[in-house]
Design an enzyme around this catalytic site. Structure first.
Site, PDB file in Angstrom:
ATOM      1  N   CYS A  60      -5.315  -2.202  -1.238  1.00  0.00           N
ATOM      2  CA  CYS A  60      -6.284  -3.245  -1.596  1.00  0.00           C
ATOM      3  C   CYS A  60      -7.254  -2.741  -2.657  1.00  0.00           C
ATOM      4  O   CYS A  60      -7.769  -1.618  -2.583  1.00  0.00           O
ATOM      5  CB  CYS A  60      -7.044  -3.695  -0.366  1.00  0.00           C
ATOM      6  SG  CYS A  60      -6.002  -4.455   0.888  1.00  0.00           S
ATOM      7  N   GLU A 115     -10.742  -4.362  13.696  1.00  0.00           N
ATOM      8  CA  GLU A 115     -11.544  -4.895  12.601  1.00  0.00           C
ATOM      9  C   GLU A 115     -11.638  -6.414  12.734  1.00  0.00           C
ATOM     10  O   GLU A 115     -10.752  -7.048  13.299  1.00  0.00           O
ATOM     11  CB  GLU A 115     -10.914  -4.542  11.252  1.00  0.00           C
ATOM     12  CG  GLU A 115     -10.988  -3.064  10.922  1.00  0.00           C
ATOM     13  CD  GLU A 115     -10.391  -2.741   9.557  1.00  0.00           C
ATOM     14  OE1 GLU A 115      -9.796  -3.642   8.940  1.00  0.00           O
ATOM     15  OE2 GLU A 115     -10.519  -1.584   9.133  1.00  0.00           O
ATOM     16  N   ASP A 171      -3.521  -2.644   7.729  1.00  0.00           N
ATOM     17  CA  ASP A 171      -4.537  -3.513   8.307  1.00  0.00           C
ATOM     18  C   ASP A 171      -4.447  -4.952   7.834  1.00  0.00           C
ATOM     19  O   ASP A 171      -4.718  -5.879   8.597  1.00  0.00           O
ATOM     20  CB  ASP A 171      -5.928  -2.945   7.995  1.00  0.00           C
ATOM     21  CG  ASP A 171      -6.209  -1.661   8.762  1.00  0.00           C
ATOM     22  OD1 ASP A 171      -5.304  -1.185   9.465  1.00  0.00           O
ATOM     23  OD2 ASP A 171      -7.328  -1.137   8.659  1.00  0.00           O
ATOM     24  N   CYS A 178       0.823  -1.220   0.000  1.00  0.00           N
ATOM     25  CA  CYS A 178       0.000   0.000   0.000  1.00  0.00           C
ATOM     26  C   CYS A 178       0.853   1.265   0.000  1.00  0.00           C
ATOM     27  O   CYS A 178       0.428   2.309  -0.505  1.00  0.00           O
ATOM     28  CB  CYS A 178      -0.887   0.053   1.248  1.00  0.00           C
ATOM     29  SG  CYS A 178      -1.378  -1.517   1.931  1.00  0.00           S
ATOM     30  N   CYS A 238      -2.557   3.359   2.858  1.00  0.00           N
ATOM     31  CA  CYS A 238      -3.304   2.344   3.599  1.00  0.00           C
ATOM     32  C   CYS A 238      -4.362   2.994   4.483  1.00  0.00           C
ATOM     33  O   CYS A 238      -4.221   4.135   4.921  1.00  0.00           O
ATOM     34  CB  CYS A 238      -2.363   1.482   4.432  1.00  0.00           C
ATOM     35  SG  CYS A 238      -3.166  -0.030   5.017  1.00  0.00           S
ATOM     36  N   ASP A 239      -5.374   2.225   4.796  1.00  0.00           N
ATOM     37  CA  ASP A 239      -6.655   2.660   5.356  1.00  0.00           C
ATOM     38  C   ASP A 239      -6.620   3.898   6.247  1.00  0.00           C
ATOM     39  O   ASP A 239      -7.197   4.925   5.930  1.00  0.00           O
ATOM     40  CB  ASP A 239      -7.276   1.511   6.147  1.00  0.00           C
ATOM     41  CG  ASP A 239      -7.618   0.323   5.270  1.00  0.00           C
ATOM     42  OD1 ASP A 239      -7.321   0.363   4.066  1.00  0.00           O
ATOM     43  OD2 ASP A 239      -8.164  -0.653   5.790  1.00  0.00           O
ATOM     44  N   LYS A 240      -5.983   3.814   7.420  1.00  0.00           N
ATOM     45  CA  LYS A 240      -6.098   4.896   8.398  1.00  0.00           C
ATOM     46  C   LYS A 240      -5.221   6.092   8.058  1.00  0.00           C
ATOM     47  O   LYS A 240      -5.421   7.188   8.586  1.00  0.00           O
ATOM     48  CB  LYS A 240      -5.740   4.393   9.813  1.00  0.00           C
ATOM     49  CG  LYS A 240      -6.496   3.158  10.240  1.00  0.00           C
ATOM     50  CD  LYS A 240      -7.994   3.295  10.031  1.00  0.00           C
ATOM     51  CE  LYS A 240      -8.715   1.967  10.187  1.00  0.00           C
ATOM     52  NZ  LYS A 240      -8.398   0.965   9.160  1.00  0.00           N
ATOM     53  N   SER A 286     -13.564  -4.443   8.466  1.00  0.00           N
ATOM     54  CA  SER A 286     -12.813  -3.998   7.301  1.00  0.00           C
ATOM     55  C   SER A 286     -13.799  -3.574   6.221  1.00  0.00           C
ATOM     56  O   SER A 286     -14.922  -4.088   6.141  1.00  0.00           O
ATOM     57  CB  SER A 286     -11.952  -5.148   6.783  1.00  0.00           C
ATOM     58  OG  SER A 286     -11.481  -4.877   5.484  1.00  0.00           O
TER      59      SER A 286
END
Length: 573
Positions: free
Chosen positions: A200, A450, A87, A55, A128-130, A476
């Site tokens: 992702c 998650e 994650d 990521c 990445c996510d956060k 997630s």
């Protein structure tokens, strides 16, 4: 470009202007910076790049490319880094407790670096996510002219002549446990599911928040859906570096852009794409930084009246690369604006309104990913807010791709994710039950983990929509099935979820937006009298500090008073 900036009103004057700043300038000379460059505005290029996961592996190069744009626009670029917790690697073990906490650390670290070095503007790169909401939270907190750049998604893997993502691997773990996937098949899948750089690929949390970046106006139009490996991402980085200088010249700041109507636009885009339930945490947290009251129920209200029109995984067929090739976020917003689902008057980082940007887009009727709002996949959004006796402070469920919107069954109660996952692996979960995983909330976890490992394993067992799962933790963006998160008040605060016992009847109606614990009030009163708060093993360090300061999930799980309590804004120092 010959822009002239008056540094007497910019934060960087504190480290670069006047005889008393000679010691500060000496550091810049030490790095080979010329006197005329020190006289320019200082622009922070914040990168969440690292080698922790694919990521983030291209972010530093993109941030470095942006330097040319900053220089062309009349500024002096200064790159620095912040952390990420990825994650996909943190998932399914104690490491996931660090994930949501990292959002606050990212925002704090970007804030501190900008404050400490007196930068005048900011371009943030995240993958990445956060790290996406963390970066945008910092922009809103600092309120210097800013642009957000997503590093881009991964390309889909290919397995047995079909596109696959990491979620297929998580679900194959459940299939393996059920005897439906040979070990060699699982090993072959894990080696091809993630073929290179990028976040992702489905409409999971990273791509959801990347869409938010464009919808809310902090990202350049159609910049975020381009996959990470594409060479043209460097052009986007350069353009962002140059455009942030135009924002500085025009005095356009994040809080001018991210108004309440802009947050509603962002929530609608999440719903229209069947995006991650995590947006219901991150949008309130971002609004908090701008002093805007915008909680889970405001997000849910936007979801309620928005059609689901983008056929994206995990509920649909396509991945981010397909959406990019179909025309990107602005193609989606073209039909949404035409249908009256967006406010086109909101300002964006182009210096133009959202509507003016959308006017530059021509609708493509031949693409297959984004449906016209007049013929949606479903008439209401892919994400739904819930409220009821089990969740007085609300909860959220992703319904994109689901056939079943009501569920009723007896509770099967677990006090942590590990115990539930062990029961799933042992096939000790009966069809028709409502799994309750509690003490996993922001405070109780701590960290609000998650549950993808558990939900994917259930799907792998063929039970994805044969059971429901409720938690005060979260899911997630890759989760699918009847999975309800963010239940509040959380168990650690003595919410009703703490009082549920094995066999209690729970009734969920995602069409009506209700979640009820069918237990008499006098019985609950007896249980509450017996209830004792639980401790956890995190009694020092970052997780302790987070648990001591974090607020409820429906308000974004934030850790400080926000802009409403400000007596000054950094940009005005």
């Amino acid at each position: 470009m010959n822009r002239i900036f008056d540094k007497s009103r910019l934060p960087s004057r504190h480290v670069s202007v006047g005889p008393e700043r000679a010691p500060h300038r000496s550091y810049y000379y030490a790095m080979g910076i010329a006197e005329e460059d020190i006289a320019r505005p200082f622009v922070g290029l914040a990168s969440a790049g690292n080698n922790s996961a694919p990521c983030n592996t291209t972010l530093d190069a993109q941030a470095d490319a942006a330097q040319a744009g900053v220089v062309a626009g009349g500024g002096m670029p200064r790159r620095f880094n912040t952390i990420t917790v990825t994650d996909g690697i943190a998932m399914g073990h104690q490491g996931m407790k660090s994930s949501l906490v990292s959002r606050e650390v990212i925002a704090d670290s970007v804030e501190l670096s900008v404050r400490g070095h007196c930068y005048d503007a900011l371009v943030g790169f995240a993958g990445c996510d956060k790290s996406l909401p963390g970066m945008m939270m910092a922009m809103l907190r600092l309120n210097v002219p800013s642009i957000f750049v997503y590093g881009g998604s991964i390309l889909p893997g290919r397995f047995h002549d079909r596109d696959v993502t990491v979620v297929d691997v998580f679900e194959a773990v459940g299939q393996y446990a059920a005897g439906g996937c040979p070990l060699q098949e699982l090993i072959a899948l894990e080696k091809v599911a993630c073929p290179g750089h990028g976040a992702c690929g489905g409409q999971f949390t990273a791509n959801t928040m990347a869409c938010v970046g464009e919808a809310i106006g902090l990202s350049l139009p159609n910049s975020n859906m381009m996959p990470a490996p594409y060479q043209a991402r460097e052009d986007i980085a350069v353009a962002a570096g140059e455009q942030v200088m135009a924002l500085l010249e025009a005095h356009i700041r994040p809080r001018d852009i991210c108004t309440r109507p802009a947050f509603i636009n962002a929530a609608r885009v999440v719903a229209a794409t069947g995006g991650s339930t995590n947006a219901a945490l991150h949008l309130p947290a971002m609004a908090h930084e701008a002093g805007i009251a915008f909680d889970l129920f405001d997000v849910a209200d936007a979801f309620k009246s928005t059609p689901y029109v983008a056929d994206l995984k995990p509920g649909g067929k396509f991945v981010a690369k397909d959406m990019y090739e179909a025309g990107g976020v602005y193609m989606l917003m073209k039909t949404m604006l035409a249908g009256g689902f967006l406010d086109g008057n909101c300002l964006t980082v182009t210096g133009k309104t959202l509507g003016e940007n959308i006017d530059q887009v021509t609708w493509n009727p031949d693409q297959k990913v984004i449906y016209d709002v007049k013929a949606p996949l479903s008439p209401t959004g892919g994400v739904v807010g819930l409220k009821g006796s089990l969740a007085p402070e609300g909860a959220i469920v992703k319904v994109a791709g689901m056939q079943r919107l009501q569920f009723e069954g007896p509770a099967r109660v677990f006090d942590c994710e590990e115990d539930c996952f062990a029961a799933v692996e042992a096939r000790d979960i009966a069809e028709g039950c409502v799994i309750v995983i509690r003490y996993e909330g922001p405070k109780g976890g701590p960290g609000m983990r998650e549950m993808l490992s558990t939900t994917a394993a259930l799907y792998g067992l063929g039970m994805g929509e044969k059971v429901a799962l409720i938690t005060d933790g979260r899911f997630s963006g890759a989760t699918r099935g009847f999975c309800i998160g963010h239940v509040g008040p959380e168990a650690a605060d003595g919410g009703p979820i703490a009082l549920v016992e094995e066999g209690d009847l729970i009734r969920i109606d995602a069409a009506l937006g209700t979640i009820e614990l069918i237990v008499a009030q006098e019985v609950l009163a007896e249980r509450r009298a017996r209830w004792v708060p639980r401790g956890n093993n995190y009694q020092s360090g970052a997780l302790w500090r987070y648990a001591a300061t974090v607020g409820p999930a429906y308000q974004g799980a934030v850790t400080h008073p926000g802009a409403a309590a400000e007596t000054h804004v950094y940009a005005d120092i």
